[in-house]
Design a protein around this motif. Structure first.
Motif, mmCIF file in Angstrom:
data_model
loop_
_atom_site.group_PDB
_atom_site.id
_atom_site.type_symbol
_atom_site.label_atom_id
_atom_site.label_comp_id
_atom_site.label_asym_id
_atom_site.label_seq_id
_atom_site.Cartn_x
_atom_site.Cartn_y
_atom_site.Cartn_z
ATOM 1 N N PRO A 74 0.798 -1.238 0.000
ATOM 2 C CA PRO A 74 0.000 0.000 0.000
ATOM 3 C C PRO A 74 0.823 1.278 0.000
ATOM 4 C CG PRO A 74 -0.880 -1.590 1.576
ATOM 5 C CD PRO A 74 0.438 -2.131 1.120
ATOM 6 N N ASP A 75 2.072 1.229 0.520
ATOM 7 C CA ASP A 75 2.868 2.459 0.572
ATOM 8 C C ASP A 75 3.286 2.955 -0.815
ATOM 9 O OD1 ASP A 75 4.584 0.361 0.096
ATOM 10 O OD2 ASP A 75 6.140 1.031 1.491
ATOM 11 N N ARG A 76 3.092 2.132 -1.834
ATOM 12 C CA ARG A 76 3.406 2.554 -3.198
ATOM 13 C C ARG A 76 2.263 3.345 -3.850
ATOM 14 N NH1 ARG A 76 6.200 -2.818 -5.996
ATOM 15 N NH2 ARG A 76 7.812 -3.161 -4.410
ATOM 16 N N LEU A 77 1.106 3.305 -3.225
ATOM 17 C CA LEU A 77 -0.078 3.866 -3.870
ATOM 18 C C LEU A 77 -0.038 5.379 -4.095
ATOM 19 C CD1 LEU A 77 -2.898 1.730 -2.195
ATOM 20 C CD2 LEU A 77 -2.089 1.622 -4.567
ATOM 21 N N PRO A 78 0.378 6.202 -3.139
ATOM 22 C CA PRO A 78 0.337 7.656 -3.379
ATOM 23 C C PRO A 78 1.071 8.085 -4.649
ATOM 24 C CG PRO A 78 0.706 7.225 -1.055
ATOM 25 C CD PRO A 78 0.799 5.899 -1.742
ATOM 26 N N ALA A 96 -10.166 -1.326 -2.478
ATOM 27 C CA ALA A 96 -10.504 -0.284 -1.499
ATOM 28 C C ALA A 96 -9.281 0.551 -1.143
ATOM 29 C CB ALA A 96 -11.105 -0.914 -0.251
ATOM 30 N N ALA A 97 -8.124 -0.092 -0.997
ATOM 31 C CA ALA A 97 -6.906 0.650 -0.670
ATOM 32 C C ALA A 97 -6.563 1.635 -1.783
ATOM 33 C CB ALA A 97 -5.746 -0.324 -0.446
ATOM 34 N N VAL A 98 -6.720 1.196 -3.022
ATOM 35 C CA VAL A 98 -6.486 2.085 -4.168
ATOM 36 C C VAL A 98 -7.474 3.245 -4.135
ATOM 37 C CG1 VAL A 98 -6.620 2.250 -6.682
ATOM 38 C CG2 VAL A 98 -5.521 0.267 -5.626
ATOM 39 N N PRO A 110 -13.607 10.325 -11.225
ATOM 40 C CA PRO A 110 -14.422 9.234 -10.679
ATOM 41 C C PRO A 110 -13.554 8.028 -10.306
ATOM 42 C CG PRO A 110 -15.382 10.093 -12.705
ATOM 43 C CD PRO A 110 -14.016 10.690 -12.596
ATOM 44 N N ILE A 111 -13.964 7.347 -9.227
ATOM 45 C CA ILE A 111 -13.219 6.194 -8.707
ATOM 46 C C ILE A 111 -14.184 5.023 -8.540
ATOM 47 C CG2 ILE A 111 -11.849 5.320 -6.773
ATOM 48 C CD1 ILE A 111 -11.243 8.373 -6.163
ATOM 49 N N VAL A 112 -13.812 3.869 -9.065
ATOM 50 C CA VAL A 112 -14.612 2.650 -8.916
ATOM 51 C C VAL A 112 -13.760 1.590 -8.231
ATOM 52 C CG1 VAL A 112 -15.818 0.778 -10.117
ATOM 53 C CG2 VAL A 112 -16.041 3.138 -10.933
ATOM 54 N N PHE A 113 -14.287 0.985 -7.176
ATOM 55 C CA PHE A 113 -13.554 -0.060 -6.459
ATOM 56 C C PHE A 113 -14.283 -1.391 -6.557
ATOM 57 C CE2 PHE A 113 -16.360 1.940 -3.291
ATOM 58 C CZ PHE A 113 -17.052 0.839 -2.817
ATOM 59 N N VAL A 114 -13.516 -2.469 -6.405
ATOM 60 C CA VAL A 114 -14.047 -3.808 -6.165
ATOM 61 C C VAL A 114 -13.259 -4.334 -4.975
ATOM 62 C CG1 VAL A 114 -14.324 -6.146 -7.047
ATOM 63 C CG2 VAL A 114 -14.643 -4.212 -8.580
ATOM 64 N N THR A 115 -13.956 -4.664 -3.887
ATOM 65 C CA THR A 115 -13.240 -4.940 -2.648
ATOM 66 C C THR A 115 -13.966 -5.947 -1.768
ATOM 67 O OG1 THR A 115 -12.253 -3.891 -0.689
ATOM 68 C CG2 THR A 115 -14.400 -3.058 -1.410
ATOM 69 N N THR A 116 -13.228 -6.530 -0.844
ATOM 70 C CA THR A 116 -13.818 -7.361 0.199
ATOM 71 C C THR A 116 -13.884 -6.618 1.529
ATOM 72 O OG1 THR A 116 -11.627 -8.327 0.605
ATOM 73 C CG2 THR A 116 -13.107 -9.542 -0.850
ATOM 74 N N LEU A 173 -6.914 -3.965 4.223
ATOM 75 C CA LEU A 173 -7.945 -3.368 5.069
ATOM 76 C C LEU A 173 -8.934 -4.382 5.613
ATOM 77 C CD1 LEU A 173 -8.628 -0.305 2.751
ATOM 78 C CD2 LEU A 173 -7.511 -0.226 4.988
ATOM 79 N N ASP A 174 -9.111 -5.509 4.918
ATOM 80 C CA ASP A 174 -10.115 -6.480 5.327
ATOM 81 C C ASP A 174 -9.582 -7.540 6.275
ATOM 82 O OD1 ASP A 174 -8.505 -7.306 3.305
ATOM 83 O OD2 ASP A 174 -10.105 -7.754 1.890
ATOM 84 N N THR A 175 -8.310 -7.461 6.654
ATOM 85 C CA THR A 175 -7.691 -8.510 7.464
ATOM 86 C C THR A 175 -8.340 -8.647 8.829
ATOM 87 O OG1 THR A 175 -5.566 -8.280 6.332
ATOM 88 C CG2 THR A 175 -5.540 -9.275 8.518
ATOM 89 N N VAL A 176 -8.656 -7.533 9.484
ATOM 90 C CA VAL A 176 -9.251 -7.596 10.825
ATOM 91 C C VAL A 176 -10.615 -8.275 10.776
ATOM 92 C CG1 VAL A 176 -10.135 -6.252 12.755
ATOM 93 C CG2 VAL A 176 -7.986 -5.580 11.657
ATOM 94 N N ALA A 177 -11.444 -7.884 9.815
ATOM 95 C CA ALA A 177 -12.767 -8.505 9.681
ATOM 96 C C ALA A 177 -12.638 -9.987 9.368
ATOM 97 C CB ALA A 177 -13.565 -7.793 8.586
ATOM 98 N N ASP A 178 -11.696 -10.325 8.493
ATOM 99 C CA ASP A 178 -11.424 -11.724 8.157
ATOM 100 C C ASP A 178 -11.134 -12.543 9.405
ATOM 101 O OD1 ASP A 178 -11.720 -12.294 5.522
ATOM 102 O OD2 ASP A 178 -9.608 -12.218 5.008
#
Length: 324
Positions: A74-78, A96-98, A110-116, A173-178
């Protein structure tokens, strides 16, 4: 008269290419950031292209892509997002991270995500029905009920198992819920869980070694798209160590013993449809976040045979797909 006719015809012939050029559809540009491993192909590409095609968008005709990969980091995203914003892409597509990184960088593209990951709880959208702002997308997460069904499959296929392993990536981001959902389901069935972490492809083999040393009888895979991009590699390592995988449906084709959950490829296709609708003029704020509608139970008899696992006929009868 003939000379005038010839000149008129010639004038039409010269003017025609100019008219044709003005009628060519505008080329829209989508910035696609893949959080998966850089060493692996973008396995969701065919699915979101199918959705775009359904909306009348075809690569090379009226849409093109600027591809980037974060390789699970994720640190590469900015920096990747900043480059896409500078290039003035028409839309940004990713996890979601993107989407979170893009939302911080632009309020107009506009931003479109596909995420868990739950997009409301992480602050990506205001609500499922009314996202607000410039972000919307598709939720792939099937929830606690699907996780419980996976543990039921462990109980049904591997009744002697007392300890289950779980592969997680803490960067997602979904690791805790998992983890919370798995812990709850594991406790209900009176089992134990051993959690190991992998944040990059090189971590997979050491993680498998830890699971073997812990004598786990089955392996659950964290519900994120990074592991999905590596599922063939994960499946090969698990098979080498005789570890039965139970995971999301996309793992079924790559060697999981059984899988259950929301269809990943159907969700990504829906994301492609949303991209097409936005490129045609609709606003992300007016497009509700889509929830999973297609669920699959997949059983891999080839893997069962290699592992020496007997699959009950009742389970085969319930399966949406049986791989032989």
């Amino acid at each position: 008269m003939r000379r005038r006719t010839f000149i008129a015809a010639l004038g039409g012939a010269v003017a025609w290419p100019l008219v044709a050029r003005t009628q060519q559809p505008a080329m829209r540009v989508i910035g696609r950031i893949n959080m998966g491993a850089a060493s692996q192909p973008d396995r969701g590409r065919a699915a979101f292209l199918r959705g775009l095609n359904e909306m009348g968008f075809y690569v090379g005709q009226n849409v093109s892509f600027e591809y980037r990969t974060a390789d699970g980091q994720p640190d590469r995203l900015p920096a990747l997002i900043a480059d896409l914003v500078q290039r003035k892409v028409d839309l940004i597509f990713g996890t979601a991270a993107v989407a979170l990184a893009a939302k911080q960088a632009t309020s107009t593209i506009p931003i479109v995500f596909v995420t868990t990951a739950d997009p409301v709880s992480i602050g990506l959208v205001a609500s499922f029905n009314h996202p607000g702002g410039n972000v919307t997308g598709v939720l792939l997460r099937a929830g606690a009920e699907a996780t419980a069904k996976l543990i039921e499959l462990v109980h049904e296929l591997l009744p002697a198992t007392t300890t289950v392993g779980m592969l997680n990536n803490p960067n997602f981001l979904d690791t805790v819920a998992d983890t919370t959902e798995v812990q709850s389901a594991i406790n209900f069935f009176g089992l134990k869980v051993v959690i190991v972490e992998a944040t990059k492809e090189a971590d997979l083999e050491p993680a498998m070694t830890k699971l073997v040393q812990a004598h786990v009888g089955a392996l659950l895979i964290g519900d994120n798209l990074f592991f999905s991009s590596l599922r063939d590699r994960i499946a090969r390592l698990a098979m080498r160590n005789k570890l039965p995988i139970l995971a999301r449906p996309s793992f079924g084709e790559d060697g999981a013993l059984a899988s259950y959950g929301a269809s990943e490829f159907d969700g990504i296709r829906q994301g492609g449809i949303y991209m097409g609708r936005i490129l045609k003029g609709e606003k992300p704020a007016d497009l509700p976040v889509l929830l999973p509608t297609k669920f699959q139970l997949v059983v891999n008899l080839k893997t069962a045979k290699e592992l020496g696992v007997s699959v009950p006929p009742s389970l085969l009868a319930r399966a949406d797909e049986v791989i032989e």
